[in-house]
Write a protein that holds these residues in place. Structure first.
Motif, PDB file in Angstrom:
ATOM      1  N   TYR A 182       5.984   9.813  12.624  1.00 53.79           N
ATOM      2  CA  TYR A 182       6.022  10.024  11.413  1.00 53.79           C
ATOM      3  C   TYR A 182       5.886  11.550  10.845  1.00 53.79           C
ATOM      4  O   TYR A 182       5.796  11.766   9.723  1.00 53.79           O
ATOM      5  N   LYS A 185       3.818  12.887   7.803  1.00 55.49           N
ATOM      6  CA  LYS A 185       3.853  11.794   6.581  1.00 55.49           C
ATOM      7  C   LYS A 185       2.597  10.757   7.072  1.00 55.49           C
ATOM      8  O   LYS A 185       2.862   9.516   7.627  1.00 55.49           O
ATOM      9  N   ASP A 188       2.637   7.409   5.566  1.00 56.88           N
ATOM     10  CA  ASP A 188       3.368   6.236   6.156  1.00 56.88           C
ATOM     11  C   ASP A 188       2.679   5.676   7.265  1.00 56.88           C
ATOM     12  O   ASP A 188       2.969   4.322   7.618  1.00 56.88           O
ATOM     13  N   TYR A 189       2.343   6.355   8.277  1.00 57.36           N
ATOM     14  CA  TYR A 189       1.401   5.998   9.314  1.00 57.36           C
ATOM     15  C   TYR A 189       0.457   4.773   8.973  1.00 57.36           C
ATOM     16  O   TYR A 189       0.382   3.857   9.510  1.00 57.36           O
ATOM     17  N   ASP A 191       0.114   3.232   6.229  1.00 59.02           N
ATOM     18  CA  ASP A 191       0.894   2.071   5.666  1.00 59.02           C
ATOM     19  C   ASP A 191       1.232   1.176   6.854  1.00 59.02           C
ATOM     20  O   ASP A 191       0.921   0.101   6.788  1.00 59.02           O
TER      21      ASP A 191
END
Ligand code: MN
Length: 210
Positions: A182, A185, A188-189, A191
Motif C-alpha cells: 500500500y 496509503k 487503503d490498508y 480499509d
C-alpha cells in the motif's frame, strides 16, 4: 531449572492466506523478521533477570513500571512488540471479515451505536496515530468498550500506557505492516484490513475479558 526464553509463535495460517488484503511477502517479513526481532531482543533484555524472564508476557507488561530501569525501555519496546504481534496474528484469518456476532456485537452496538460507527472510529484512531503505533478496541477497567491508540509498541495492559485496559483488537499501523503493498496509503490498508478481521477470536477475547 532452566528458564525457557520467549519463542516466536508460528502464524496460525499460511503466509499467503490473507491475500489479496495482506500480501504474503509482507506477512513473511512482518512475522519472520519484525516479530522475531522483538522476541530475540526481549530475550536479550531479560537474559540477566531470570525472575522476569519466567513470567508470562502479560504479567511483564502489567508490571512494566517494576521492571529494572536499565532494561525497562527495551522491555516496553520488545515485550510490547512480542505481545502486540501475537494478538495481531490471532485477530486475523482467511475467509474472515464481516461483522461480530453474540455478546461482542451487542456491546459494540451499545458503545458505538452501530458496527459501521465502530469501524469509522477505529479507522480514525489508526489514521490519526502519527508515526508508528496501534489502534485498539479494548475493555477499560470497568469493562466498558473503548477505542484508542498507542505509540510505538505500547499496549493497554502497560501501567504507563495512555489508554489502560484489556486489549481485544489491535490494528498495527506501523508502515512495516502495509508499505510493500500500500506504500504510504495507510487508509487503503485499514480499509482492506476489515476483510481479514477474525471476529470469532476477537469475540472470544471479549468473553474472557468480562
Ligand atoms: Mn508490526
Amino acid at each position: 531449572d532452566t528458564i525457557m526464553p520467549f519463542e516466536l509463535p508460528p502464524l496460525p495460517y499460511a503466509k499467503d492466506a490473507l491475500e489479496p488484503h495482506i500480501d504474503a511477502t509482507t506477512m513473511e517479513i512482518h512475522h519472520g523478521r519484525h516479530h522475531k526481532a522483538y522476541v530475540d531482543n526481549l530475550n536479550k533484555a531479560l537474559a540477566g533477570n531470570p525472575d522476569w524472564l519466567k513470567k508470562p508476557i502479560t504479567d511483564i507488561l502489567k508490571g512494566i513500571n517494576e521492571v529494572p530501569a536499565t532494561i525497562r525501555q527495551a522491555v516496553i519496546n520488545n515485550g510490547g512488540g512480542h505481545h502486540n504481534h501475537t494478538l495481531f496474528w490471532e485477530a486475523m484469518g482467511p475467509k474472515a471479515g464481516g461483522e461480530p456476532t453474540g455478546p461482542l456485537a451487542k456491546a459494540i452496538d451499545a458503545a458505538f451505536e452501530s458496527f459501521a460507527k465502530f469501524q469509522e472510529k477505529l479507522t480514525a484512531a489508526g489514521m490519526t496515530r502519527f508515526g508508528s503505533g496501534w489502534a485498539w478496541l479494548y475493555a477499560d477497567q470497568t469493562g466498558a468498550l473503548k477505542i484508542g491508540s498507542t505509540p510505538n509498541q505500547d499496549n493497554p495492559l502497560m501501567d504507563l500506557s495512555e489508554i489502560k485496559g484489556y486489549p481485544l483488537l489491535g490494528l498495527d499501523v506501523w508502515e512495516h505492516a502495509y508499505y510493500l503493498r500500500y506504500q504510504n496509503k495507510r487508509a487503503d490498508y485499514v480499509d482492506a484490513w476489515w476483510n481479514v478481521a477474525n471476529w470469532a477470536i476477537i469475540g472470544a477475547r471479549f468473553d474472557k475479558a468480562k
